[in-house]
Design an enzyme around this catalytic site. Structure first.
Site, mmCIF file in Angstrom:
data_model
loop_
_atom_site.group_PDB
_atom_site.id
_atom_site.type_symbol
_atom_site.label_atom_id
_atom_site.label_comp_id
_atom_site.label_asym_id
_atom_site.label_seq_id
_atom_site.Cartn_x
_atom_site.Cartn_y
_atom_site.Cartn_z
ATOM 1 N N ARG A 40 -9.583 3.155 -2.828
ATOM 2 C CA ARG A 40 -9.010 1.900 -3.336
ATOM 3 C C ARG A 40 -10.086 0.859 -3.613
ATOM 4 O O ARG A 40 -9.943 0.057 -4.534
ATOM 5 C CB ARG A 40 -7.978 1.355 -2.357
ATOM 6 C CG ARG A 40 -6.751 2.224 -2.355
ATOM 7 C CD ARG A 40 -5.660 1.674 -1.487
ATOM 8 N NE ARG A 40 -4.422 2.371 -1.777
ATOM 9 C CZ ARG A 40 -3.376 2.416 -0.964
ATOM 10 N NH1 ARG A 40 -3.423 1.779 0.183
ATOM 11 N NH2 ARG A 40 -2.292 3.073 -1.304
ATOM 12 N N LYS A 201 14.701 13.320 -1.589
ATOM 13 C CA LYS A 201 15.992 12.619 -1.531
ATOM 14 C C LYS A 201 16.477 12.093 -2.866
ATOM 15 O O LYS A 201 15.743 11.377 -3.552
ATOM 16 C CB LYS A 201 15.858 11.426 -0.595
ATOM 17 C CG LYS A 201 15.814 11.786 0.860
ATOM 18 C CD LYS A 201 16.019 10.509 1.612
ATOM 19 C CE LYS A 201 15.925 10.656 3.090
ATOM 20 N NZ LYS A 201 15.619 9.358 3.681
ATOM 21 N N GLY A 354 1.885 9.197 -4.577
ATOM 22 C CA GLY A 354 2.393 10.097 -3.548
ATOM 23 C C GLY A 354 2.068 11.561 -3.770
ATOM 24 O O GLY A 354 0.956 11.910 -4.177
ATOM 25 N N GLY A 377 5.295 2.905 -4.136
ATOM 26 C CA GLY A 377 6.514 2.090 -4.142
ATOM 27 C C GLY A 377 6.613 1.236 -5.401
ATOM 28 O O GLY A 377 7.674 1.123 -6.015
#
Ligand code: AMP
Length: 398
Positions: A40, A201, A354, A377
């Protein structure tokens, strides 16, 4: 909602001699005070170097971990300052506080091309509350504000959003690229637009599916979430992952896609296992033939071909989430097949953060992708069609 594609970028500012506050994403992985991945920090360098090269007085800030509004040396930015200084080949001054006396006096004394790093913005209790007093204090340090922390752009905090009420605000190169690719794909995609969604999910991806059904030409669902869709077609799914309260919604989504002429692809065959175990006994079965006591842990070979075919002719591909339990070698081949098909295609390719990004890196395909998002996110919320506060707060180009 205004278009994010028209936001000012760091290059729209005249930065020479100006104090520029840059919100970075330096939320690096650490173990016992040692940085274990500086990815990062490295990703932030283009914006920082641009500002140094153009004579700005550079004031950097970021959060690191969750100190919850209290000063906690465990979450100090000092190790980041040390690493950043090595990477830049110049001193990075470190403030003892976020917006207090140390930060104010070091910021005031900065010379052109010098770099200062503030302490962890989450040492301030007002940060996550987007407290206007704190936002004003951030603003008082500088003359211009640049947000380059895409990973925090979905949070309306003082250093990501509030400060932009008090200073001219533009995005850095990292956010600019996210807007260009994700925003571009949502607003004006090169067609056909193919979205591939996987992961565990349905409930995590409902918002994305709902938004993309209105924009995509083909929507592909794989991974654990696909079994709720199969169930809605009346298939027996054995012990595969199921969100029983989402079965009706899954059916509605497929009907909506059909009504809109959007192709909606789910697996036609599966690699099923006896148990949720990396070395479990496994076999390939069709989607309407999953026996009792078995669970779908990856897409099957026929499905791999169908999904790869859909990718082959795509103008734009958006991919988020693995096609199976890709952490386990025995159930990784569906994810590898999709990654390979995207790498081999000429499509503009956009990879959400992810697991899919990890799969791409592991396979060495990173440089074959047009864009790998730097925020998990944040990229999901962007794909859901939500306005990200850290982007919405930036000024529009004149
Ligand atoms: P997500 O964080 O929602 O993108 O989901 C990623 C996780 O989904 C990974 O840890 C995978 O192991 C898991 N996953 C993908 N496919 C399956 C499946 N068929 N059964 C169980 N877990 C799965």
């Amino acid at each position: 909602m205004s278009s994010a594609l028209n936001k000012m970028t760091v290059e729209d500012f005249d930065v020479k001699g100006k104090k520029v506050l840059v919100r970075c994403d330096f939320n690096v992985k650490m173990e016992n005070g040692v940085i274990t991945s500086d990815k990062r920090i490295v990703a932030s360098l283009p914006t920082i170097k641009y500002l140094i090269d153009n004579g700005a007085k550079v004031i950097l800030c970021s959060h690191l971990g969750r100190p919850k509004g209290e000063v906690n040396p465990e979450f100090s930015m000092k190790p980041v300052a040390a690493r950043l200084s090595e990477l830049l080949g110049q001193e990075v001054k470190m403030a003892d506080d976020v917006v207090g006396e140390s930060a104010q006096s070091l910021a005031a004394d900065l010379k052109e091309g010098e770099v200062l790093l503030l302490e962890n913005v989450r040492f301030e209790p007002g940060e996550t509350k987007n407290d206007p007093d704190l936002s004003k204090k951030f603003a008082s340090l500088a003359e211009l504000y640049v947000n380059d922390a895409f990973g925090s752009a979905h949070r309306a905090h003082s250093s990501t959003t509030g400060v932009a009420d008090y200073l001219p605000a533009a995005c850095g190169y990292l956010i600019q690229k996210e807007i260009q690719f994700i925003g571009g794909a949502l607003e004006n995609p090169k067609r056909p637009l193919v979205a591939i969604l996987g992961g565990a999910k349905v409930s995590d991806k409902i918002g994305v599916i709902t938004n993309l059904i209105d924009k995509c030409d083909t929507l592909i669902v794989g991974g654990g979430m696909a079994y709720t869709f199969m169930k809605s077609l009346g298939h027996q799914i054995g012990n595969s992952l199921l969100e029983a309260d989402k079965v009706d919604l899954a059916k509605e989504m497929m009907e909506k896609a059909e009504a809109k002429g959007v192709k909606f692809l789910i697996p036609v065959d599966n690699k099923v296992g006896r148990e949720y175990d990396p070395n479990t006994e496994a076999m390939i079965v069709n989607s309407d033939e999953i026996p009792d006591g078995w669970m779908g842990l990856d897409i099957g070979p026929e499905t791999q071909k169908i999904f790869a075919d859909a990718v082959k002719d795509a103008g734009t591909v958006i991919w988020n989430g693995p096609m199976g339990v890709s952490e386990w070698a025995n159930f990784a081949s569906g994810t590898v097949a999709v990654a390979t098909a995207i790498a081999d295609s000429n499509a503009i390719s956009i990879i959400g953060g992810g697991d899919s990004a990890a799969a791409i890196q592991k396979l060495g395909f990173a440089d074959k992708m047009s864009h790998i998002s730097t925020g998990g996110g944040a990229s999901l919320e962007y794909l859901e069609g939500k306005e990200l506060p850290g982007i919405a707060a930036l000024n529009e180009k004149k």
